[in-house]
Every structure is written in C-alpha cells, then in structure tokens.
Design an enzyme around this catalytic site. Sequence first.
Site, PDB file in Angstrom:
ATOM      1  NE  ARG A 184      -3.738  -2.292   0.065  1.00 58.08           N
ATOM      2  CZ  ARG A 184      -3.416  -3.427  -0.568  1.00 58.08           C
ATOM      3  NH1 ARG A 184      -2.328  -3.509  -1.333  1.00 58.08           N
ATOM      4  NH2 ARG A 184      -4.183  -4.488  -0.467  1.00 58.08           N
ATOM      5  CB  SER A 234      -9.091  -2.437   4.316  1.00 56.72           C
ATOM      6  OG  SER A 234      -9.487  -3.628   3.701  1.00 56.72           O
ATOM      7  CD  GLU A 304      -5.647  -0.259   2.744  1.00 59.25           C
ATOM      8  OE1 GLU A 304      -5.302  -1.220   3.464  1.00 59.25           O
ATOM      9  OE2 GLU A 304      -6.125  -0.400   1.602  1.00 59.25           O
TER      10      GLU A 304
HETATM   11  C1  LIG Z   1     -15.841  -1.104  -1.222  1.00 54.94           C
HETATM   12  C2  LIG Z   1     -14.355  -0.834  -1.342  1.00 54.94           C
HETATM   13  C3  LIG Z   1     -13.489  -1.891  -1.573  1.00 54.94           C
HETATM   14  C4  LIG Z   1     -12.110  -1.660  -1.681  1.00 54.94           C
HETATM   15  N1  LIG Z   1     -11.276  -2.711  -1.932  1.00 54.94           N
HETATM   16  C5  LIG Z   1      -9.956  -2.494  -2.056  1.00 54.94           C
HETATM   17  C6  LIG Z   1      -9.070  -3.583  -2.338  1.00 54.94           C
HETATM   18  O1  LIG Z   1      -9.474  -4.724  -2.502  1.00 54.94           O
HETATM   19  N2  LIG Z   1      -7.740  -3.302  -2.432  1.00 54.94           N
HETATM   20  C7  LIG Z   1      -7.247  -2.053  -2.273  1.00 54.94           C
HETATM   21  O2  LIG Z   1      -6.015  -1.852  -2.390  1.00 54.94           O
HETATM   22  N3  LIG Z   1      -8.060  -1.011  -2.008  1.00 54.94           N
HETATM   23  C8  LIG Z   1      -9.385  -1.191  -1.904  1.00 54.94           C
HETATM   24  N4  LIG Z   1     -10.220  -0.142  -1.629  1.00 54.94           N
HETATM   25  C9  LIG Z   1      -9.650   1.210  -1.413  1.00 54.94           C
HETATM   26  C10 LIG Z   1      -9.507   2.066  -2.685  1.00 54.94           C
HETATM   27  O3  LIG Z   1     -10.432   1.676  -3.680  1.00 54.94           O
HETATM   28  C11 LIG Z   1      -8.075   1.995  -3.248  1.00 54.94           C
HETATM   29  O4  LIG Z   1      -7.136   2.499  -2.319  1.00 54.94           O
HETATM   30  C12 LIG Z   1      -7.937   2.774  -4.574  1.00 54.94           C
HETATM   31  O5  LIG Z   1      -6.695   2.489  -5.145  1.00 54.94           O
HETATM   32  C13 LIG Z   1      -8.053   4.286  -4.381  1.00 54.94           C
HETATM   33  O6  LIG Z   1      -8.158   4.880  -5.668  1.00 54.94           O
HETATM   34  P1  LIG Z   1      -8.958   6.231  -5.899  1.00 54.94           P
HETATM   35  O7  LIG Z   1      -8.842   6.582  -7.329  1.00 54.94           O
HETATM   36  O8  LIG Z   1     -10.317   6.160  -5.358  1.00 54.94           O
HETATM   37  O9  LIG Z   1      -8.056   7.230  -5.058  1.00 54.94           O
HETATM   38  P2  LIG Z   1      -8.513   8.350  -4.003  1.00 54.94           P
HETATM   39  O10 LIG Z   1      -9.182   7.682  -2.853  1.00 54.94           O
HETATM   40  O11 LIG Z   1      -9.241   9.440  -4.678  1.00 54.94           O
HETATM   41  O12 LIG Z   1      -7.088   8.881  -3.542  1.00 54.94           O
HETATM   42  C14 LIG Z   1      -6.199   8.060  -2.811  1.00 54.94           C
HETATM   43  C15 LIG Z   1      -4.845   8.768  -2.759  1.00 54.94           C
HETATM   44  O13 LIG Z   1      -4.276   8.765  -4.070  1.00 54.94           O
HETATM   45  C16 LIG Z   1      -3.892  10.080  -4.460  1.00 54.94           C
HETATM   46  N5  LIG Z   1      -4.076  10.181  -5.900  1.00 54.94           N
HETATM   47  C17 LIG Z   1      -5.163   9.810  -6.620  1.00 54.94           C
HETATM   48  N6  LIG Z   1      -4.941  10.012  -7.942  1.00 54.94           N
HETATM   49  C18 LIG Z   1      -3.698  10.528  -8.045  1.00 54.94           C
HETATM   50  C19 LIG Z   1      -2.879  10.955  -9.149  1.00 54.94           C
HETATM   51  N7  LIG Z   1      -3.325  10.886 -10.395  1.00 54.94           N
HETATM   52  N8  LIG Z   1      -1.638  11.433  -8.882  1.00 54.94           N
HETATM   53  C20 LIG Z   1      -1.182  11.519  -7.612  1.00 54.94           C
HETATM   54  N9  LIG Z   1      -1.896  11.128  -6.532  1.00 54.94           N
HETATM   55  C21 LIG Z   1      -3.142  10.644  -6.742  1.00 54.94           C
HETATM   56  C22 LIG Z   1      -4.826  11.006  -3.689  1.00 54.94           C
HETATM   57  O14 LIG Z   1      -4.245  12.296  -3.516  1.00 54.94           O
HETATM   58  C23 LIG Z   1      -4.980  10.251  -2.361  1.00 54.94           C
HETATM   59  O15 LIG Z   1      -3.913  10.573  -1.484  1.00 54.94           O
HETATM   60  C24 LIG Z   1     -11.599  -0.335  -1.534  1.00 54.94           C
HETATM   61  C25 LIG Z   1     -12.489   0.728  -1.316  1.00 54.94           C
HETATM   62  C26 LIG Z   1     -13.860   0.478  -1.219  1.00 54.94           C
HETATM   63  C27 LIG Z   1     -14.787   1.642  -1.017  1.00 54.94           C
END
Ligand SMILES: Cc1cc2nc3c(=O)[nH]c(=O)nc-3n(C[C@H](O)[C@H](O)[C@H](O)COP(=O)(O)OP(=O)(O)OC[C@H]3O[C@@H](n4cnc5c(N)ncnc54)[C@H](O)[C@@H]3O)c2cc1C
Length: 312
Positions: A184, A234, A304
């Site tokens: 992560r 998580s 996380e």
């Molecule tokens: C129901 C559910 C299930 C999930 N299951 C998993 C799983 O199985 N495995 C897992 O790893 N995660 C899981 N997650 C968590 C989440 O989906 C992941 O961490 C995902 O990678 C976050 O992506 P996001 O685009 O939503 O990022 P965001 O939540 O919008 O941002 C996360 C971080 O990334 C940064 N960021 C985003 N885009 C950029 C960019 N282009 N450049 C620089 N920084 C950036 C943001 O500033 C922030 O700090 C889950 C979440 C939910 C709600």
Amino acid sequence: MMTDIITETIDRIKMTVPEDRVLIKEPMGRHTSFRIGGPAEAFVLVNNEEELSAALAAVSGSGAEHMLIGNGSNLLVSDEGYPGIMIKLSGDFESITQCADDPHRIRAGAAALMSRVSAFLTERGLSGFEFASGIPGSIGGAVFMNAGAYGGEIKDVVRSVRVMDADGSNARDVSGEDMGFAYRHSKAQDGGMIILSAEMEFTPDDQSEIAARVSELSAKRNAKQPVNYPSAGSTFKRPVGGFAAALIEQSGLKGYRVGGAEVSEKHSGFVINTGGATCEDVLAVMRHVREKVLEDSGIELEPEVRLINCSL
Ligand SMILES: Cc1cc2nc3c(=O)[nH]c(=O)nc-3n(C[C@H](O)[C@H](O)[C@H](O)COP(=O)(O)OP(=O)(O)OC[C@H]3O[C@@H](n4cnc5c(N)ncnc54)[C@H](O)[C@@H]3O)c2cc1C
C-alpha cells in the site's frame, strides 16, 4: 471564508480551465465513496496535461493548499471540508489504449476506473488484472496506493508510469521498478509526484476464462464485503503478523457504533456509513478500535484510509 490566496489562485486557474469545471464550495461527500466530507473551497476538473500543468503551476506558485483526488474511494474528508483546491483528472485522463508496438501492453490514463480497465482487458483477451477488477478506484489512485487484492498488486502489472512534478513541470516516464512500490505504498506518497497514466503488461488468455475469473472474484467480494454501504474499503492496513479484521473481531468490536458509523458486521475490517455518518463519527470508531486492539493484542493499527484535514 475564502482567503485572498485561494481567490487569486482560482482566478489564475480559470485562465486555462473553463469556468464550468471550477466548482466553488463543492461538498466532498459527493466525491467520496464514504459519502462524507464538507466543502472544498474549490474543486477543479482538468481534462488534459496542459490544463493540469497550468492548475498545478497556479497552486504551487501561490502556496494554496491543494491535492489530487482520484475516485475518492480511499478518503475520509473532514466535516469542515477542505480549505484548499481539489484537483480531479477527467477527459483525456480517462483514456485506455492498446500499445501499437506491443499488443500485450495497454496505457491507461490516471482517471480510468479499474472496472473499465478490467472490461477493456477482458474484451481483448488479456489476463493479469482480474485481481483488481472490483477495486472501486482509478488507475492514479491504484498506483499511488499500490492497490491490491486476492494475491495481486498493481505493481505486478505496471511497467512504467507517466508522472509530472507537483509544480506541473517535468512530465516524464518512470519505470515500475523505480516507483518504490511496497505494501500500500509508492514513491508518489513521499511527495510531489502526480500520476498521469500507467503502461501495464498482460498475458493473452481466453476471453471467457478471464470473464469467469472476474465474476468469481466479484462474487467473493459481494459475499464477504459490505458493498451495499458507503465505506472506504479496509479502514486499517494489514499489520505485521496479523489481519486487522481478525484483531478487531477478537476485540469484540464487530458492530461497534458511534452515530452513523459502524464496524461492519459483515467484515470487521470495514467501517461503514450506515446513513448520515459524519467524519467525526468515523474517527471516533477508528480511535476506539485502535485503542482496544492495542490494549488486547499489543498491535497498533495504522489507517489505510487517507485522512484529509482531520486526524485520529
Ligand atoms: C468497497 C471498497 C473496496 C475496496 N477494496 C480495495 C481492495 O481490494 N484493495 C485495495 O487496495 N483497495 C481497496 N479499496 C480502497 C480504494 O479503492 C483503493 O485504495 C484505490 O486504489 C483508491 O483509488 P482512488 O482513485 O479512489 O483514489 P482516491 O481515494 O481518490 O485517492 C487516494 C490517494 O491517491 C492520491 N491520488 C489519486 N490520484 C492521483 C494521481 N493521479 N496522482 C497523484 N496522486 C493521486 C490522492 O491524492 C490520495 O492521497 C476499496 C475501497 C472500497 C470503497
């Protein structure tokens, strides 16, 4: 009240980004999977590298607080909101293309959703992304977090990442090995790296077999996770020598609730919004869980979920 710095920075951004994509006092609950979060002073949608570069130059030149947001699926934003400028990638950043010089590789823009990338790959008979198909984030967020599930991590498929410096300059390619991927974690978390797109490599396989694996993992997810409630996945990272969900359950915290926030009965690794939860409700649950688990097991859980303008 909006500060002069924010107002001037927004005016500068509007010189490049059309006004209808610069939203003022935009509620963050509309942009987070938790459905929680007060207003950001401004929420800017940038459609291409030129707009992003100009927006980043404006925010870094003025010193205005700012951050990139992906699909908002790993964020807990304060009830007071965000006292700065949120930048979200859209338009060109949502594109997914097969590489002309190597049909086993694709390039996905940072705003492309994992579910769309998975569908694109299944259609073309390319395997290796099944593990990620149900993660509700964008490619940018997945690279930033080194997202993973079911034994796979984004680092396994990423060959290179196109990035830009935080001031909007120096767009370049960084190899997967140089992204500092760990559990992560990626180098982008150490500050200053904006993810624009990622080139990823896969192996050819039968379309129907790939589709069957995606469905099987989706069924597993639906059976184990509280997917019908807003959450950010998580809540805590997997600690060394254990699983957060097991430790939370052993401490008898399944169903523990403050206001509208609850440790899910279905999966104790998730804090869910059962309706109307505030950021403070979620933080109160997280604080109690952390304290009780530390007391019972001696293990300190680390969030996380990324805490925006709030803290434990
Ligand atoms: C129901 C559910 C299930 C999930 N299951 C998993 C799983 O199985 N495995 C897992 O790893 N995660 C899981 N997650 C968590 C989440 O989906 C992941 O961490 C995902 O990678 C976050 O992506 P996001 O685009 O939503 O990022 P965001 O939540 O919008 O941002 C996360 C971080 O990334 C940064 N960021 C985003 N885009 C950029 C960019 N282009 N450049 C620089 N920084 C950036 C943001 O500033 C922030 O700090 C889950 C979440 C939910 C709600």
